[in-house]
Design a protein around this motif. Structure first.
Motif, PDB file in Angstrom:
ATOM      1  N   ILE A  51       0.842  -1.193   0.000  1.00 39.52           N
ATOM      2  CA  ILE A  51       0.000   0.000   0.000  1.00 39.52           C
ATOM      3  C   ILE A  51       0.883   1.250   0.000  1.00 39.52           C
ATOM      4  O   ILE A  51       1.758   1.410   0.857  1.00 39.52           O
ATOM      5  N   ASP A  61      -1.441  -4.964   7.119  1.00 38.26           N
ATOM      6  CA  ASP A  61      -2.613  -5.140   6.255  1.00 38.26           C
ATOM      7  C   ASP A  61      -2.250  -5.927   5.003  1.00 38.26           C
ATOM      8  O   ASP A  61      -3.014  -6.788   4.554  1.00 38.26           O
ATOM      9  N   ARG A  97      -3.740  -9.573   3.844  1.00 38.51           N
ATOM     10  CA  ARG A  97      -4.304  -9.850   2.520  1.00 38.51           C
ATOM     11  C   ARG A  97      -3.570 -11.033   1.871  1.00 38.51           C
ATOM     12  O   ARG A  97      -4.181 -11.857   1.191  1.00 38.51           O
ATOM     13  N   VAL A  99      -4.666   3.084  -1.083  1.00 33.85           N
ATOM     14  CA  VAL A  99      -5.545   2.570  -0.027  1.00 33.85           C
ATOM     15  C   VAL A  99      -6.903   2.211  -0.602  1.00 33.85           C
ATOM     16  O   VAL A  99      -7.484   1.170  -0.257  1.00 33.85           O
ATOM     17  N   GLU A 100      -7.410   3.059  -1.487  1.00 33.70           N
ATOM     18  CA  GLU A 100      -8.734   2.816  -2.078  1.00 33.70           C
ATOM     19  C   GLU A 100      -8.733   1.531  -2.900  1.00 33.70           C
ATOM     20  O   GLU A 100      -9.678   0.733  -2.825  1.00 33.70           O
ATOM     21  N   GLU A 101      -7.675   1.339  -3.686  1.00 35.48           N
ATOM     22  CA  GLU A 101      -7.584   0.114  -4.492  1.00 35.48           C
ATOM     23  C   GLU A 101      -7.456  -1.116  -3.595  1.00 35.48           C
ATOM     24  O   GLU A 101      -8.027  -2.172  -3.893  1.00 35.48           O
ATOM     25  N   PHE A 102      -6.713  -0.965  -2.498  1.00 40.68           N
ATOM     26  CA  PHE A 102      -6.541  -2.088  -1.572  1.00 40.68           C
ATOM     27  C   PHE A 102      -7.867  -2.460  -0.925  1.00 40.68           C
ATOM     28  O   PHE A 102      -8.204  -3.646  -0.788  1.00 40.68           O
ATOM     29  N   GLN A 103      -8.644  -1.462  -0.531  1.00 39.72           N
ATOM     30  CA  GLN A 103      -9.925  -1.719   0.112  1.00 39.72           C
ATOM     31  C   GLN A 103     -10.890  -2.443  -0.826  1.00 39.72           C
ATOM     32  O   GLN A 103     -11.704  -3.264  -0.388  1.00 39.72           O
ATOM     33  N   LYS A 104     -10.780  -2.155  -2.118  1.00 36.80           N
ATOM     34  CA  LYS A 104     -11.671  -2.789  -3.080  1.00 36.80           C
ATOM     35  C   LYS A 104     -11.421  -4.292  -3.189  1.00 36.80           C
ATOM     36  O   LYS A 104     -12.298  -5.036  -3.629  1.00 36.80           O
ATOM     37  N   PHE A 147     -11.350  -6.297  -0.896  1.00 42.36           N
ATOM     38  CA  PHE A 147     -12.173  -6.991   0.096  1.00 42.36           C
ATOM     39  C   PHE A 147     -13.654  -6.928  -0.227  1.00 42.36           C
ATOM     40  O   PHE A 147     -14.473  -7.476   0.503  1.00 42.36           O
ATOM     41  N   VAL A 148     -13.994  -6.244  -1.325  1.00 39.84           N
ATOM     42  CA  VAL A 148     -15.397  -6.171  -1.747  1.00 39.84           C
ATOM     43  C   VAL A 148     -15.736  -7.428  -2.535  1.00 39.84           C
ATOM     44  O   VAL A 148     -15.048  -7.744  -3.507  1.00 39.84           O
TER      45      VAL A 148
END
Length: 452
Positions: free
Chosen positions: A132, A296, A300, A440-445, A447-448
């Motif tokens: 990240i 994090d 992952r 961070v935004e790409e990393f959070q995606k 988990f979607v």
């Protein structure tokens, strides 16, 4: 005594134990003799009871216990000595005949055997690893958060969202006049940021010492008896009688002044003498953020590695019926009626545990006491982190870590955590990583859940 093992399939086998009278007779006699030393019978003192009487009264029960123990020991010793990877526990065959009157016995046990597993964990296996990116925006947000955290409360001229307001509370009638013999709190304290009603919060915006605000404490607290009794300095039983409007006369406003970017702040935020100017501070803070984000990334990785390895191995052949029989015998709410459904739920974790243990053996992963202690240290450090870096001394952490490990359940949980961590570290070292840097935004995606 004779113990034989016959493999019935890839994942099942049968252990047969043949017990002759000579294998257990002496132990039966010894136990009966001990009973005779301690037990009294009518007309006989302990130690003087005839052996025949003791044998007649206790012989059958003692023989039953001795035979059962001899058979159980024989089965488990055979499994251990021959390194048979048994799943669950040996299950007695339903057609075992145990007539205690016999001299010789034969018992058979079904055993489930762990399947052969090729983990495919090698450099030909590719697993994604996401790093990240630490942006300047992230650093700036962290600095502002830390300045608030290590700031200090000072008198203010105007209310702010996090202000603490001091003044007097006066209960009013419906027409806005002061209620005779109503509640009056001379030294009241309010923190509107904690109000549960936004409209009530807004009433205190941009106010100054000397201003008066009419508000409804009951609405602000969502009629919480505990909060209202505390705010109005009354008994909880009396709250229902005071749910109207109050006037708050502001005497003093306390606001949070963010910490200055000085040495004291640097020491509190990143540790003593880790930074001596703003440039060094930003660099140290960036490292701390990257370290936290690495956790994090590693989390992952465990998800992706487990997925890649599991798919490479494929579905394992398991001794399903033997395991179901074992689960029913264990109880824990599992019966013949629901065992099929429950086994379906358990199977993925069971298969992963077998794969994990195979990876551990393949990569020579061993969990030492220090590994378990480090897991406990990590738990303690995370709990103490709220008190700042200066609270995280090795001496304090070790003291509480040892306390954590005194509980057997904690120790087992931390052992499993250590094993999991070391197995994934081994996978990381032995496969090829497809490194990808993401925001961070790409990393959070990641988990979607993907749309069906």
């Amino acid at each position: 005594m004779n113990v034989n093992f016959e493999k019935l399939g890839n994942v099942s086998g049968e252990i047969t134990v043949t017990l002759e009278e000579k294998d257990y007779a002496d132990k039966v006699k010894k136990q009966l003799k001990e009973i005779g030393k301690k037990h009294a019978e009518p007309g006989f003192r302990p130690g003087h009871v005839p052996a025949g009487l003791i044998a007649k009264k206790y012989g059958t029960a003692v023989k039953y216990d001795v035979v059962n123990k001899e058979v159980a020991d024989a089965v488990f010793n055979y499994i251990k000595e021959n390194n048979i990877q048994v799943l669950g526990q040996p299950v007695p065959e339903s057609d075992n005949k145990f007539d205690i009157a016999n001299a010789d016995f034969t018992f058979k046990f079904k055993v489930g055997i762990a399947p052969e597993i090729d983990t495919h964990v090698n450099k030909d296996m590719h697993v994604p690893y996401y790093t990240i990116e630490v942006s300047e925006e992230m650093v700036n947000e962290q600095i502002e958060g830390l300045r608030q955290r290590f700031g200090r409360q000072v008198p203010g001229e105007e209310t702010e969202p996090n202000a603490v307001i001091k003044g007097s509370l006066t209960e009013l009638n419906e027409d806005g006049s002061v209620k005779e013999e109503g509640v009056f709190v001379e030294n009241g304290i309010l923190a509107p940021i904690h109000f549960k009603n936004d409209d009530q919060k807004k009433l205190f915006e941009a106010k100054h010492p000397g201003d008066s605000v009419v508000f409804n404490p009951a609405v602000a607290c969502d009629s919480s008896e505990v909060e209202l009794s505390s705010m109005l300095n009354i008994d909880k039983e009396d709250v229902e009688n005071h749910k109207g409007d109050f006037r708050f006369d502001i005497k003093e406003i306390i606001v949070l002044k963010p910490a200055e970017l000085d040495q004291e702040f640097f020491d509190n935020a990143v540790g003593k003498d880790k930074a001596h100017n703003e440039e060094e501070f930003r660099a140290a803070l960036k490292e701390l953020i990257a370290l936290n984000l690495e956790n994090d990334s590693n989390y992952r990785f465990t998800i992706d590695a487990k997925d890649v390895v599991t798919k490479a191995v494929g579905e394992l052949e398991l001794p399903v019926e033997i395991l179901k029989d074992f689960l029913i015998r264990q109880g824990d709410g599992i019966t013949a009626e629901n065992v099929d459904e429950e086994f379906v739920k358990m199977r993925p974790q069971l298969e992963w545990d077998l794969i994990r243990d195979k990876v551990a053996a393949q990569c020579e992963v061993n969990v030492e006491e220090e590994d378990v202690l480090n897991e406990a240290r990590g738990v303690v450090a995370r709990q103490l982190a709220q008190f700042g870096p200066n609270a995280l001394t090795d001496q304090i952490i070790d003291k509480y870590a040892q306390e954590v490990l005194k509980e057997s359940k904690n120790r087992e949980m931390l052992f499993q955590n250590a094993l999991n961590r070391k197995v994934f570290e081994a996978i990381k070292e032995n496969v090829s990583l497809d490194n990808k840097e993401v925001s961070v935004e790409e990393f959070q995606k990641l988990f979607v859940p993907a749309e069906a």
